[in-house]
Design an enzyme around this catalytic site. Structure first.
Site, short mmCIF file in Angstrom:
data_model
loop_
_atom_site.label_atom_id
_atom_site.label_comp_id
_atom_site.label_asym_id
_atom_site.label_seq_id
_atom_site.Cartn_x
_atom_site.Cartn_y
_atom_site.Cartn_z
N CYS A 32 -0.52 4.15 1.89
CA CYS A 32 -0.42 4.01 3.36
C CYS A 32 1.01 4.27 3.83
CB CYS A 32 -0.78 2.59 3.81
SG CYS A 32 -2.23 1.88 3.08
N ASP A 33 1.98 3.68 3.18
CA ASP A 33 3.35 3.63 3.73
C ASP A 33 4.37 4.47 2.96
OD1 ASP A 33 2.50 1.79 5.64
OD2 ASP A 33 2.83 0.10 4.30
N CYS B 155 0.84 -1.20 0.00
CA CYS B 155 0.00 0.00 0.00
C CYS B 155 0.87 1.25 0.00
CB CYS B 155 -0.94 -0.01 1.20
SG CYS B 155 -2.04 1.41 1.25
#
Ligand code: NAP
Length: 329
Positions: A148-149, A145
């Protein structure tokens, strides 16, 4: 002696942002929801995909960020603060047509329900090669992701590999080009599946390069990723490649297997919602929220939003005599 099954107004299946938000709303509507949060497996644990996410920096209300597990603990605690009950088990069998709905969990009793909210999410599809899972779980620079990261300081200036050739891979590559020194898209063919406009955006980006006809056979590194072992899909030739990060973007698998074909799915396996901006599925009294029905946004905040919608839709369906119209005596 046959045990009498418990009969619920609303059962929520799942334990990510959609499920807990649905629980908060259903509990506050005095429906006393039962959440079946899942028992956990090698690839999924209660709390869902966020349990594999380190820092969540894009969920509004957390200016300093929050870890995925902390956030899911907080969602769960908020649902429990109101009248929510939880079973830590998997639903393994369902009968969702007619009334009442019948659910069977792996270890527990049978549950009857007037309405069901399916919020079982989707699992990122992983490559399944050595090193991948270990470095993803330890926060060693492997993720599925980028949104996300990808913005973590760790990836700044690194050579980052993005695996895949669809819109997600190209979107991730373009996103990572903002932070990484170089982004290398590794694709198993010599043509992308991504839409033309997104392809062109990537081709025009000086930081993005492509390695065609390659598959990753191993992720190298002890504590953090140091590189990848690759195999050419045409010549079979093996090579290694130094990288300080890897994002896997080869699609997601919605968790719908337990529904056993009773709820209509889209061609790509996600739950079909026949009416735009409503969470009703093809079956009366069965609602869906979050990544199990969302193949497009797939964000914690959008999942939470649809969890709220599902609880409101269920509440209204119950209040307007839904079960009786659907065959309840
Ligand atoms: P996708 O379109 O299914 O693409 C998956 C990619 O991963 C394909 O290129 C596939 O290769 C590759 N792949 C699959 N399994 C692999 C494996 N085991 N090893 C190596 N490569 C593998 O999935 P997606 O990119 O996640 O997109 C899903 C849907 O969401 C699509 O409808 C997409 O248009 C949409 N989406 C839209 C946007 C946007 O418009 N902004 C952004 C993201 C996603 P092959 O090509 O060889 O099959």
């Amino acid at each position: 002696m046959k045990m009498t099954a418990q009969h619920e107004r609303v059962v929520i299946i799942g334990s990510g942002p959609a499920a807990w938000t649905a629980a908060i709303y259903a509990a506050r509507a005095a429906l006393s929801p039962l959440v079946v949060e899942g028992a956990g497996s090698r690839t999924m644990i209660p709390g869902g995909q966020l349990m594999f996410t380190t820092d969540v920096e894009n969920y509004p209300g957390f200016p300093e960020g929050v870890t995925g597990p902390e956030m899911m603990d907080a969602f769960r605690a908020q649902a429990l603060r109101f009248d929510t009950r939880v079973i830590t088990d998997d639903v393994v069998e369902v009968e969702l047509e007619g009334q009442p709905k019948r659910l069977v969990t792996a270890r527990g009793p049978e549950i009857l329900a007037d309405s069901v909210i399916v919020a079982t999410g989707a699992n990122a599809r992983w490559l399944g090669v050595p090193g991948e899972e270990r470095l993803a779980q330890s926060g060693g620079g492997v993720s599925a992701c980028a949104v996300c990261d990808g913005a973590l300081p760790y990836f700044r200036g690194q050579v980052v590999a993005v695996v895949g050739g669809g819109d997600s891979a190209i979107e991730d590559a373009t996103y990572m080009a903002k932070f990484a020194g170089r982004v290398i898209v590794i694709h198993r063919r010599d043509q992308l599946r991504a839409s033309a406009i997104m392809q062109q955006r990537a081709f025009d980006n000086d930081k993005i390069e492509f390695l065609w006809n390659k598959v990753v056979t191993e992720v190298l590194g002890d504590e953090v990723i140091t590189g990848l072992r690759l195999k050419d899909t045409v010549t079979g030739e093996e090579s290694t490649f130094e990288a300080g990060g890897m994002f896997v973007a080869i699609g997601h698998i919605p968790n719908t297997g337990f529904l056993n074909g009773q709820v209509e799915l889209k061609a790509n396996g996600y739950i079909e919602l026949p009416t735009p901006w409503r969470t009703e599925t093809s079956l009366p009294g069965v609602f869906a929220a979050g990544d199990v029905m969302d193949d497009y946004y797939r964000q914690a905040v959008s999942a939470a939003g649809t969890g709220c919608m599902a609880a409101l839709d269920a509440e209204r369906w119950l209040a307007h005599g839904g079960p009786a119209e659907n065959g309840a005596s």
